[in-house]
Every structure is written in C-alpha cells, then in structure tokens.
Design an enzyme around this catalytic site. Sequence first.
Site, PDB file in Angstrom:
ATOM      1  N   GLU A  91       0.836  -1.188   0.000  1.00 46.27           N
ATOM      2  CA  GLU A  91       0.000   0.000   0.000  1.00 46.27           C
ATOM      3  C   GLU A  91       0.874   1.243   0.000  1.00 46.27           C
ATOM      4  OE1 GLU A  91       0.328  -1.888   2.747  1.00 46.27           O
ATOM      5  OE2 GLU A  91      -1.284  -3.342   2.575  1.00 46.27           O
ATOM      6  N   CYS A 332      -2.328   6.467   9.725  1.00 44.24           N
ATOM      7  CA  CYS A 332      -1.347   5.716  10.501  1.00 44.24           C
ATOM      8  C   CYS A 332      -1.985   4.522  11.201  1.00 44.24           C
ATOM      9  CB  CYS A 332      -0.728   6.651  11.532  1.00 44.24           C
ATOM     10  SG  CYS A 332       0.563   5.908  12.513  1.00 44.24           S
TER      11      CYS A 332
END
Length: 342
Positions: A91, A332
């Site tokens: 990703e 995150c």
Amino acid sequence: MRAFLDLNSEEIVAWLKENNEKSFRLKQINEWIFKHGELDFNKMTNLPVRLREKLKENFLLPSLKIIHSKKSRDGQSIKYLLKLKDNLGIEAVLLKYRYGNTVCLSTQVGCKMGCKFCATGLGGFSRNLTAGEMIEQILVLKASSSEKITRVVLMGSGEPLDNFTEVLKFMRKINEKDCLNISYRKITVSTCGMVPQIKALAEEKLPVTLAISLHAPDDALRNELIPINKRWGLAELLDAAWYFIDKTGRRVSFEYALIENVNDTVEHALKLAQLLQRKLVHVNLIPYNTIEKRNFKTPSVEKINKFKEVLKRAGIPVTVRRELGDEIDGACGQLKAKYFEV
C-alpha cells in the site's frame, strides 16, 4: 535479470563502461524515467538503438501495478493498493497538505514487529522491498495523480530500519539531482525502536527526520504495546535518539498514538514530559484510528487536549496530527491490504 531501479548510479555507470557506452547516457536515461515517466527503453529515442537493445536484454523496468485506488471524500488523500511482480500486495498513500504533496511508502510486505494496535502486522511478514520497489511507488503515485511529490515518509507497511540497507540505498537515490532530487530534509524515517539501526543511521549523518513510534512513557506499558521494547527498552531507545541528535543536529519526532484508557491520562503525559524535557524533540500526538480486529478506541477531544496541554506546559513542542486518509484505511496504523485477503 536485475531491476534497473535497484542499481545505484555507480553501478549503472560501471555497467555502461563495461559495455563501451559513455557515462553521460545515465543522465539521459534518468531524464526519461524521472522527468518524463517513460518506462520503456524502446521509447528513449535519444539513446542509440544498440544501447536500448542492451538495456532491454539486461534490465527490467518498473512493473508495479495499481490494483485499486480510493480517494477520500475531501480529495486530500488517495490510497493505492499495488501489486508487485511476485503478485504480493503493498500500500502507498498520497497526502495533500498546504505545503505540498507527501507520499507515505511501504518498505516491507507486511511487518515482523507485531505492535498491538497496528493493522499492518495482522497479515504477517512476507519479504523486504528493494530500493527500486520503493522508488517505483513514488513514480506510480506521481504518474497516477499528476502531482509533484515534495516529501516522503516511510510510514507504510513494514519497519524501515528492519530493511536498513535497501532503505539507505533508496534515500540516497531519490536525493540525487538527476533522479527525484528530494532533499534529505524532506524524508522521514519511522521506527518502532531498532536501537542498533538508529545508531547506524546516525553514523550516516544524513539530515533526514527520524520519527520514533513511542506510544508509551514507561517500559511496562511499552512492552505490552510494542514487543520489540522487550529487546531494547526505553533507556536504550532514548540513548539512541540522543545519539542521533548529536550526530546529525536534527530534531527527533516522537509519535504517540493516544488510545482510550490505555496511554492517554494526565499521568502518562507527565511521565512523557519527564522523559523528553530539554531535548531537541517534537511530539506528534495521533488520535487512535479504530481498526477492525483491534479492541482499542479513540480518546475524547477533551482528553487529547489535556494531554497536549501537559506537554506544552513542560516546554515540549507538540502537535496533534491532522489525519488524512482515515476513512480509506490510509492513516497511521490502517495500511491494510484488504483487497489481497483471500
């Protein structure tokens, strides 16, 4: 056959000389790849045909493919699911800020670290990425979005310092003027606490930003959240951080994900302040992003602000990170390759 982007400039120049080609050809090739986004040797028309043939016979050009992308509602972040040549998935995220465009890149397929609040480690670890595969992520995001990339953060899947050699090679290459010309000062390297590698990075004296994923102000709690702390505890980790500051003159960023009823009390903030006072540091407070399969929650805005105020009163520079991409599993701790789950 080697991937062309895995080679550094010295290796390519040596190959050119071995094949009776002039070293200036490297600059021409780099211009095609990094300026024009051309990934077909045949189309590099200012190169002699014989050189184009040799390049095709000896090197692979990027093969990273976009499998899926998803844009946030505000259009300020795009998450990309990418397929490597061996069909593994990684990703990368493009984040648009007022000051420019940042790419958040992966350094490994999966992660070994096993941090208890993170999504990446749920799928286990497959392998390290090469320097070229990290560069490919930038090229793919740049081409897909038509955006200029101004900053790079190594905070995608994987522990960057667990792939130290390739990460170092990657940073050196993207810094080169004829490649992406990204300043070291605009590169952030994240780590959950690999002490020997922090010191090794310090010895390189590159003016990158070191971001340490701290998330707890004492060993007892950090041992629970971040297993690697059992190998290198807080005292050793902080010593390595101060060593990095001494060697580079660069401020260290401490990342602290605030998790409800886990590490978000005033007492935790006071302990954290005591650890970091009078040091060249900055604290990034990250309101925890709820993750499926992880039983953690985000604290209230009131608790987040109280935590921040304790640090401010102690004289520690602190910000609450503005999270872009949380709705697309791109923030995150949420870089999950759901698309590849079978």
